[in-house]
Structures are given as C-alpha cells and as structure tokens.
Design a protein around this motif. Sequence first.
Motif, short mmCIF file in Angstrom:
data_model
loop_
_atom_site.label_atom_id
_atom_site.label_comp_id
_atom_site.label_asym_id
_atom_site.label_seq_id
_atom_site.Cartn_x
_atom_site.Cartn_y
_atom_site.Cartn_z
N HIS A 284 28.26 -14.41 -7.25
CA HIS A 284 27.53 -14.28 -8.51
C HIS A 284 26.11 -13.85 -8.20
CE1 HIS A 284 30.36 -16.32 -11.35
NE2 HIS A 284 30.81 -16.86 -10.22
N TYR A 285 25.64 -12.78 -8.81
CA TYR A 285 24.25 -12.39 -8.56
C TYR A 285 23.72 -11.49 -9.67
CZ TYR A 285 25.93 -7.79 -6.89
OH TYR A 285 26.52 -6.55 -6.79
N ILE A 286 22.40 -11.48 -9.79
CA ILE A 286 21.66 -10.47 -10.54
C ILE A 286 20.63 -9.91 -9.59
CG2 ILE A 286 20.01 -10.07 -12.41
CD1 ILE A 286 21.51 -12.23 -14.00
N THR A 287 20.65 -8.62 -9.40
CA THR A 287 19.78 -8.00 -8.41
C THR A 287 18.95 -6.88 -9.01
OG1 THR A 287 19.75 -6.96 -6.21
CG2 THR A 287 21.55 -6.36 -7.65
N CYS A 288 17.73 -6.73 -8.49
CA CYS A 288 16.84 -5.62 -8.83
C CYS A 288 16.56 -4.83 -7.56
CB CYS A 288 15.53 -6.13 -9.41
SG CYS A 288 15.69 -6.88 -11.03
N GLU A 289 16.93 -3.57 -7.57
CA GLU A 289 16.69 -2.69 -6.43
C GLU A 289 15.58 -1.70 -6.79
OE1 GLU A 289 20.24 -0.81 -5.06
OE2 GLU A 289 21.43 -2.64 -5.14
N PHE A 290 14.51 -1.76 -6.02
CA PHE A 290 13.37 -0.86 -6.22
C PHE A 290 13.42 0.23 -5.16
CE2 PHE A 290 12.21 -4.88 -8.09
CZ PHE A 290 11.49 -4.55 -9.22
N ASP B 60 0.87 -1.18 0.00
CA ASP B 60 0.00 0.00 0.00
C ASP B 60 0.90 1.22 0.00
OD1 ASP B 60 -2.08 1.77 0.14
OD2 ASP B 60 -2.60 1.33 2.23
N VAL B 61 1.06 1.86 -1.15
CA VAL B 61 2.02 2.94 -1.31
C VAL B 61 1.36 4.18 -1.91
CG1 VAL B 61 4.02 1.41 -1.54
CG2 VAL B 61 2.72 2.06 -3.57
N ASP B 62 1.98 5.31 -1.63
CA ASP B 62 1.62 6.57 -2.29
C ASP B 62 2.84 7.47 -2.20
OD1 ASP B 62 1.61 7.76 0.30
OD2 ASP B 62 -0.51 7.30 0.54
N ILE B 63 2.69 8.72 -2.56
CA ILE B 63 3.83 9.62 -2.61
C ILE B 63 4.48 9.83 -1.24
CG2 ILE B 63 2.46 11.72 -2.29
CD1 ILE B 63 4.31 13.04 -4.42
N SER B 64 3.69 9.66 -0.18
CA SER B 64 4.22 9.86 1.18
C SER B 64 4.63 8.55 1.85
CB SER B 64 3.17 10.56 2.05
OG SER B 64 2.82 11.82 1.51
N ASN B 65 4.19 7.44 1.31
CA ASN B 65 4.49 6.12 1.89
C ASN B 65 5.04 5.24 0.78
OD1 ASN B 65 3.23 6.28 4.75
ND2 ASN B 65 1.63 7.07 3.38
N THR B 66 6.35 5.32 0.58
CA THR B 66 7.00 4.61 -0.51
C THR B 66 7.66 3.33 -0.01
OG1 THR B 66 9.02 5.91 -0.21
CG2 THR B 66 7.39 6.73 -1.79
N ALA B 67 7.94 2.43 -0.94
CA ALA B 67 8.54 1.13 -0.60
C ALA B 67 9.91 1.00 -1.27
CB ALA B 67 7.63 -0.01 -1.04
N ASN B 68 10.89 0.58 -0.49
CA ASN B 68 12.22 0.23 -0.99
C ASN B 68 12.43 -1.25 -0.76
OD1 ASN B 68 12.54 2.97 -1.38
ND2 ASN B 68 13.96 3.27 0.31
N PHE B 69 12.65 -2.01 -1.82
CA PHE B 69 12.83 -3.44 -1.65
C PHE B 69 13.77 -3.96 -2.73
CE2 PHE B 69 9.10 -2.62 -4.21
CZ PHE B 69 9.10 -3.56 -5.22
N GLU C 253 12.49 4.48 -8.94
CA GLU C 253 13.35 3.88 -9.95
C GLU C 253 13.65 2.44 -9.59
OE1 GLU C 253 17.00 6.06 -10.09
OE2 GLU C 253 17.63 5.44 -8.08
N VAL C 254 14.05 1.68 -10.59
CA VAL C 254 14.52 0.32 -10.39
C VAL C 254 15.89 0.21 -11.04
CG1 VAL C 254 13.24 -0.51 -12.42
CG2 VAL C 254 14.09 -2.15 -10.74
N LEU C 255 16.83 -0.38 -10.31
CA LEU C 255 18.20 -0.54 -10.79
C LEU C 255 18.51 -2.03 -10.88
CD1 LEU C 255 18.14 1.88 -8.40
CD2 LEU C 255 20.36 2.32 -9.44
N VAL C 256 19.11 -2.44 -11.98
CA VAL C 256 19.48 -3.84 -12.21
C VAL C 256 21.01 -3.92 -12.27
CG1 VAL C 256 19.27 -5.85 -13.72
CG2 VAL C 256 17.35 -4.24 -13.49
N HIS C 257 21.58 -4.82 -11.47
CA HIS C 257 23.03 -5.00 -11.43
C HIS C 257 23.37 -6.47 -11.67
CE1 HIS C 257 23.16 -1.01 -9.74
NE2 HIS C 257 22.57 -1.40 -8.63
N GLU C 258 24.56 -6.69 -12.17
CA GLU C 258 25.09 -8.04 -12.37
C GLU C 258 26.50 -8.12 -11.83
OE1 GLU C 258 26.60 -11.05 -15.93
OE2 GLU C 258 26.02 -8.99 -16.39
#
Length: 214
Positions: A106-112, A83-92, A122-127
């Motif tokens: 070894h990893y592939i990660t998605c940071e939200f 349950d998110v909005d501009i004042s209650n954001t999620a980082n996962f 934003e979402v960031l993808v790393h390898e």
Amino acid sequence: MKTLRIYMAMAVLLSALVLSGCQKTWTVDFTKALPADLADWGGSSAWNLNEPPGSGLTIREYNVTSPIGFTSDFTLTLYMWMDVDISNTANFRIWVGDSESDYPEHYITCEFDMAGDEANEEVLVHEDGEGLEYRDVETRKPIPGFKNGDNVFRLSRKGDAIRITLNGSLISSFTALYFKPAVSYVSFLTDADTSTDVYFRKIQVSYEGDPVLL
C-alpha cells in the motif's frame, strides 16, 4: 450571570485542552542530528548526514524510512533544500507506505522529475493497494510551487482524503481508492540519475492515534 460565564469559559478551555491532546507531533531536525539519531531508521540506503555541516540528510538511489508509522490521520511535512537550474536538475521521490520497501503493498508516492528545468519538470502522483496495479492519480507540469533553494512538501491524510502541496501550492487532492494501510511509514530518496543532491533538512508529522515502531 457572571458565574455562568466563568463556568462556560472554563468548559471551552477544558474542551480545547482535551482536543489538543488528541494530536501528537514527531519531529527530527536532520541539520542538528547525529548518525546515532538515525540508527533505528529503516530502508536500504547509504546516507550522508551534514556534509557539509548543518546541511541535512542526503540519500542517493535507495530510500530511508521513518522508524515509526502512523495508524490514523496524519500530516507529513518535509523540509528540503536544493540548488537547481536548467543544467542541474533534481529527481527525488517521497512516499507513505505500509513497509520500508521502496514499493510497499500500500502506498501513495510523489515522483519529482527534472526539478529546476521548468520546461521539462513534472511531478507524478501514484496510488496502490495490496494485490492491485497502481493508478496514476495526477501529473503536473511544471511542478506547482517549486523553487530553487528551500521547499516545503506536505501530505495530509484524513480518512481516505489525501491532499498534497509544495510550498502551499496544490499538487493533488483526491480520495484514495486502494490505499488502505494498517500503518503508514514515511520514505524518501534522491534518484541515482539526479544531477544534484536534495538536502532533506527536517521531517515533522502531526498525527492521531498511537505510533507503531518499524
């Protein structure tokens, strides 16, 4: 001729059955799970399960890791609710790697980051691979397909080909350069600085080959 058609139909059916047997599926529904069902999971997290009842799994700061890993091609599907909005954001963060560490060799990660604030999310993808610095594969702003409520994350690996989507919208599609794990485990967490919890509701992995216990 009729007999030939029957034999051909039987051959097609047999082939389909053989092919379907090559892929297996592992599923855990967190909304119906008990604490004992997660006793063999890895990671270093203190998690909460179904608080409130039927809500799923929540993790703060430290990750949980699947109790089995996958040695060949696989498709990970992770169902979430927030349950998110501009004042209650999620980082996962969601990743696949060769150990239960929060940053495996070894990893592939998605940071939200700041999910729910469309102007800043934003979402960031790393390898990364063993002994190598990670590379930034993709950064997307805003997060493709993201929505308040239910979200479905999917990551598939076919050889070195990686494809990542959220609610069917493409986040990234690339050829892995360094990610060469002997086995891939699934890990995820909600960052400590998040404004709201992410409820992980169900995990499903369709895979080939034999699974490996953590």
